[in-house]
Design a protein around this motif. Structure first.
Motif, short mmCIF file in Angstrom:
data_model
loop_
_atom_site.label_atom_id
_atom_site.label_comp_id
_atom_site.label_asym_id
_atom_site.label_seq_id
_atom_site.Cartn_x
_atom_site.Cartn_y
_atom_site.Cartn_z
N TRP A 1 0.84 -1.20 0.00
CA TRP A 1 0.00 0.00 0.00
C TRP A 1 0.87 1.25 0.00
CZ3 TRP A 1 -0.70 4.12 3.36
CH2 TRP A 1 -1.85 4.88 3.20
N VAL A 2 1.90 1.24 0.84
CA VAL A 2 2.81 2.39 0.93
C VAL A 2 3.52 2.61 -0.41
CG1 VAL A 2 4.94 3.23 2.00
CG2 VAL A 2 3.15 2.18 3.42
N GLU A 3 4.01 1.53 -1.01
CA GLU A 3 4.75 1.65 -2.27
C GLU A 3 3.85 2.13 -3.40
OE1 GLU A 3 6.59 -2.08 -2.99
OE2 GLU A 3 7.90 -1.98 -1.22
N GLU A 4 2.63 1.57 -3.48
CA GLU A 4 1.73 1.96 -4.56
C GLU A 4 1.37 3.44 -4.49
OE1 GLU A 4 -2.85 1.36 -6.11
OE2 GLU A 4 -2.10 0.12 -4.46
N LEU A 5 0.95 3.91 -3.31
CA LEU A 5 0.56 5.31 -3.19
C LEU A 5 1.76 6.24 -3.29
CD1 LEU A 5 -2.07 3.94 -2.28
CD2 LEU A 5 -2.39 5.83 -0.67
N GLY A 6 2.92 5.77 -2.85
CA GLY A 6 4.13 6.58 -2.98
C GLY A 6 4.52 6.75 -4.43
N ASP A 7 4.44 5.67 -5.21
CA ASP A 7 4.78 5.74 -6.63
C ASP A 7 3.84 6.66 -7.39
OD1 ASP A 7 6.84 3.99 -6.19
OD2 ASP A 7 5.77 2.22 -6.90
N ARG A 8 2.58 6.73 -6.97
CA ARG A 8 1.60 7.59 -7.63
C ARG A 8 1.65 9.02 -7.14
NH1 ARG A 8 -3.54 4.62 -5.99
NH2 ARG A 8 -4.43 6.65 -6.55
N GLY A 9 2.48 9.31 -6.13
CA GLY A 9 2.57 10.66 -5.60
C GLY A 9 1.41 11.04 -4.69
N VAL A 10 0.64 10.04 -4.24
CA VAL A 10 -0.50 10.30 -3.35
C VAL A 10 -0.05 10.35 -1.90
CG1 VAL A 10 -2.71 9.39 -2.51
CG2 VAL A 10 -2.16 9.31 -4.95
N ARG B 1 -11.05 6.52 -0.65
CA ARG B 1 -10.74 5.28 -1.38
C ARG B 1 -9.34 4.79 -1.03
NH1 ARG B 1 -13.45 8.10 -5.59
NH2 ARG B 1 -11.47 8.75 -6.52
N ALA B 2 -8.40 5.72 -0.89
CA ALA B 2 -7.04 5.32 -0.51
C ALA B 2 -7.02 4.73 0.89
CB ALA B 2 -6.11 6.52 -0.60
N ALA B 3 -7.77 5.35 1.81
CA ALA B 3 -7.83 4.85 3.18
C ALA B 3 -8.46 3.46 3.24
CB ALA B 3 -8.62 5.82 4.05
N ALA B 4 -9.45 3.22 2.41
CA ALA B 4 -10.14 1.94 2.41
C ALA B 4 -9.24 0.79 1.97
CB ALA B 4 -11.37 2.00 1.51
N LYS B 5 -8.19 1.11 1.22
CA LYS B 5 -7.26 0.08 0.75
C LYS B 5 -6.16 -0.22 1.76
CE LYS B 5 -7.95 1.10 -4.18
NZ LYS B 5 -7.30 1.55 -5.43
N HIS B 6 -6.07 0.58 2.84
CA HIS B 6 -5.05 0.35 3.85
C HIS B 6 -5.39 -0.93 4.61
CE1 HIS B 6 -2.36 0.88 7.23
NE2 HIS B 6 -1.84 1.96 6.65
N PRO B 7 -4.43 -1.84 4.79
CA PRO B 7 -4.72 -3.11 5.46
C PRO B 7 -5.33 -2.96 6.85
CG PRO B 7 -2.61 -3.24 4.34
CD PRO B 7 -3.06 -1.81 4.24
N VAL B 8 -4.96 -1.93 7.60
CA VAL B 8 -5.49 -1.77 8.95
C VAL B 8 -6.99 -1.48 8.93
CG1 VAL B 8 -5.35 -0.37 11.06
CG2 VAL B 8 -3.27 -1.09 9.92
N ALA B 9 -7.50 -0.99 7.79
CA ALA B 9 -8.93 -0.72 7.69
C ALA B 9 -9.76 -1.98 7.87
CB ALA B 9 -9.25 -0.07 6.34
N THR B 10 -9.16 -3.16 7.65
CA THR B 10 -9.90 -4.42 7.77
C THR B 10 -10.05 -4.87 9.22
OG1 THR B 10 -7.89 -5.75 7.50
CG2 THR B 10 -9.10 -5.14 5.49
N ILE B 11 -9.23 -4.32 10.12
CA ILE B 11 -9.31 -4.74 11.53
C ILE B 11 -9.47 -3.56 12.48
CG2 ILE B 11 -7.93 -6.82 11.14
CD1 ILE B 11 -5.57 -5.27 12.47
#
Length: 221
Positions: free
Chosen positions: A24-33, A86-96
């Motif tokens: 998640w960190v790498e994907e959003l970092g690569d996109r500049g988000v 949407r970005a927050a919803a993809k964070h793994p901690v959002a599942t727990i």
């Protein structure tokens, strides 16, 4: 627009099956988000500070006793709140746990403030006002051309035989939440004309932006 993402954990939930956070960190970092972020120590390591009647009251532990706690934070830059959600919803901690998405104050404009600081340098140079120039720098600023601080500036003002003109020819600026870096070409005319390549580091002290690092080299014609 920038958003603070508070990563809220919950001690009552099982995290053993949670996906790793790194993708998640790498994907959003690569996109500049994702601009920045970090994990925080556990609430047991927190210290809560209050001031009552002028007395500093310190207590070990978090502000509120709860099983839910802020485990980390991320700073996102998104076009809209929906994109941040949407970005927050993809964070793994959002599942727990839970993700709190909070926008930054809209009236904060770091680039405008920093460019205003640069304009102040230009105006102060024209007025030969060393004190105004010095005020643009943090007390602990490291500079390649102001190694002796205020005295060097005063000598520059006194030693110039002609008009003192500072003109920014080119400027690029990259800002983050509390730091920024600028690269510029500056024409300085005193008794002679020079073109300088200036690399500048800025820091937000909470009240204003200040120059904390500046390296200047003369461009050879």
């Amino acid at each position: 627009m920038k958003y603070m993402l508070l990563v809220c954990g919950d001690d009552t939930n099982d995290a053993s099956d949670m996906a790793p956070v790194e993708p998640w960190v790498e994907e959003l970092g690569d996109r500049g988000v994702r601009l920045h972020g970090h994990r925080l120590a556990l609430p047991a390591d927190a210290v809560t500070v209050r001031v009552r009647s002028g007395e500093v009251l310190r207590s070990d532990g978090p502000f509120a006793e709860t099983k839910e706690y802020v485990a980390g934070f991320d700073i996102l830059e998104c076009d809209s709140l929906d994109e941040a959600v949407r970005a927050a919803a993809k964070h793994p901690v959002a599942t727990i746990g839970a993700m709190e998405v909070r926008p930054f104050w809209e009236d904060e404009d770091a680039e405008r403030e920093i460019r205003g600081l640069d304009a102040e340098l230009t105006d102060a140079a024209r007025e030969r006002d060393a004190e105004r120039i010095t005020a643009c720098y943090a007390p602990d600023a490291e500079t390649s051309h102001l190694a002796h601080g205020h005295k060097t500036l005063e000598d520059l003002m006194a030693g110039a035989t002609g008009p003192l003109v500072r003109e920014v020819l080119e400027s690029r600026l990259h800002t983050d939440e509390s730091i920024a870096f600028g690269h510029a070409l500056v024409r300085l005319r005193t008794d002679r004309e020079r073109v300088l390549r200036v690399t500048t580091g800025y820091r937000d002290t909470g009240l204003r932006w200040s120059i904390v690092h500046e390296h200047t080299t003369e461009v050879q014609s």
